[in-house]
Scaffold this active site. Structure first.
Site, PDB file in Angstrom:
ATOM      1  N   ARG A   1       9.685 -39.203  38.433  1.00  0.00           N
ATOM      2  CA  ARG A   1      10.420 -39.685  37.271  1.00  0.00           C
ATOM      3  C   ARG A   1      11.121 -38.538  36.552  1.00  0.00           C
ATOM      4  O   ARG A   1      10.650 -37.415  36.547  1.00  0.00           O
ATOM      5  CB  ARG A   1       9.438 -40.402  36.336  1.00  0.00           C
TER       6      ARG A   1
ATOM      7  N   LYS B   1      -4.510 -38.114  38.288  1.00  0.00           N
ATOM      8  CA  LYS B   1      -3.386 -38.865  38.853  1.00  0.00           C
ATOM      9  C   LYS B   1      -3.504 -38.959  40.370  1.00  0.00           C
ATOM     10  O   LYS B   1      -3.719 -37.968  41.053  1.00  0.00           O
ATOM     11  CB  LYS B   1      -2.063 -38.200  38.467  1.00  0.00           C
TER      12      LYS B   1
ATOM     13  N   ARG C   1       1.300 -39.472  26.382  1.00  0.00           N
ATOM     14  CA  ARG C   1       0.226 -38.513  26.620  1.00  0.00           C
ATOM     15  C   ARG C   1      -0.931 -38.781  25.655  1.00  0.00           C
ATOM     16  O   ARG C   1      -0.714 -39.266  24.544  1.00  0.00           O
ATOM     17  CB  ARG C   1       0.719 -37.082  26.389  1.00  0.00           C
TER      18      ARG C   1
END
Length: 327
Positions: free
Chosen positions: A125, A190, A324
């Site tokens: 992204r 992640k 975040r």
């Protein structure tokens, strides 16, 4: 690299995939090339992120066994009538390959997939580079034609994330969670990202490319390239993952999800996202084209993230913003 050289490189990989050691001399004799050529092939594979051990007296061996992508096996696993999956060895980007197909005289069928063993120009992204080592991950791009047009595409990255998260939970028994707007996490690390690219007019049908990068078995050198905590599916499950099977599962999962999305919009996915939201009820911050902080309340029926700030609830949509955790 010539077509003949690529063929030898693939055949070499098929031999090394067992995880055992193979002498350079034996490999050279098997493929009718010099030991120097074998060493060059190995070097080329190391350049695209494959972990290869070189041990004097033993030869070459992969750091771990490798199940290579296999177009014939994928086709056998697919249901009759399913759109094709194109398997590539090393490519620039699977998303770019699908976008190029859309420019051909005969465009791809809806739900067509392109996968690759490695990418040289993988993207995340906001133009970020996506680390794409050979045979270590799933580099997967999926084509869909959205008849309602670009305006109906809101929430598509969340739909794709919900589909992948649900698949990982159901078929691989891992505690996958969703991070708005396009990431999948396991235990705070992640494991995957989604990149959706659109091509079309606001008042006409548009072409959708859904790119998914999923960590399968990252090499030890990954720490040199990834600047955040990461997970991979092999470590999370303790199993050797068959990417060929996973590709077919993901193609089916996305097709079912997008058929639902076209009929009902994002609303059916709102509950799925909020159930697996990694930041649910956490203090978070938004940065980018908008800045704010507050308690994350999941997403609304359009896919906007909801933040509670001083008793007020504010919706923030995708685009050039990131979410975040705050301390």
């Amino acid at each position: 690299m010539s077509k003949a050289s690529l063929q030898v490189q693939r055949q070499l990989l098929a031999v090394l995939a067992d995880g055992g050691f193979h002498s350079g001399q034996a490999l050279a004799e098997q493929f009718g090339v010099s030991r120097t050529a074998i060493a060059n092939y190995i070097n080329d594979l190391e350049q695209v992120g494959l972990d290869v051990y070189k041990v004097k007296g033993k030869g070459y061996g992969l750091a771990r066994p490798l199940l290579l992508l296999d177009a014939q096996r994928i086709k056998k696993l697919q249901s009759v009538g399913t759109a094709p999956v194109f398997v590539q060895h090393i490519t620039d980007s699977t998303n770019l390959q699908l976008l190029q197909m859309l420019q051909n005289a005969s465009p791809p069928l809806k739900a067509t997939v392109v996968v690759a063993e490695a990418q040289t120009a993988g993207r995340g992204r906001r133009g970020r580079q996506w680390y794409s080592p050979y045979g270590s991950n799933l580099y997967f791009s999926y084509y869909w034609r959205l008849e309602q047009g670009v305006q109906a595409a809101m929430g598509l990255s969340l739909v794709a994330g919900c589909a992948l998260c649900s698949l990982l939970r159901r078929e691989y028994q891992v505690n996958a969670q969703l991070k708005w707007p396009n990431d999948i996490y396991i235990n705070g690390h992640k494991i995957a990202g989604v990149l959706v690219e659109l091509a079309g007019q606001a008042d006409a049908a548009c072409n959708v490319i859904i790119g998914i990068g999923l960590n399968i078995a990252l090499p030890e050198t990954a720490l040199q390239h990834i600047n955040q905590p990461y997970a991979d599916l092999t470590q999370a499950t303790g199993q050797l993952i068959d990417r060929n099977k996973l590709i077919v599962q993901l193609q089916d999962e996305l097709t079912n999800a997008l058929n639902t999305f076209e009929i009902e919009g994002f609303k059916p996915f709102q509950q799925i996202f909020n159930q697996y939201d990694v930041f649910a009820k956490c203090l978070v911050s938004i940065s980018g084209s908008a800045t704010a902080s507050g308690i994350c309340l999941g997403v609304d029926e359009n896919g906007a993230v909801l933040l509670e700030q001083d008793g007020n609830i504010q919706a923030y949509y995708g685009g050039e913003i990131s979410l975040r955790a705050s301390t």
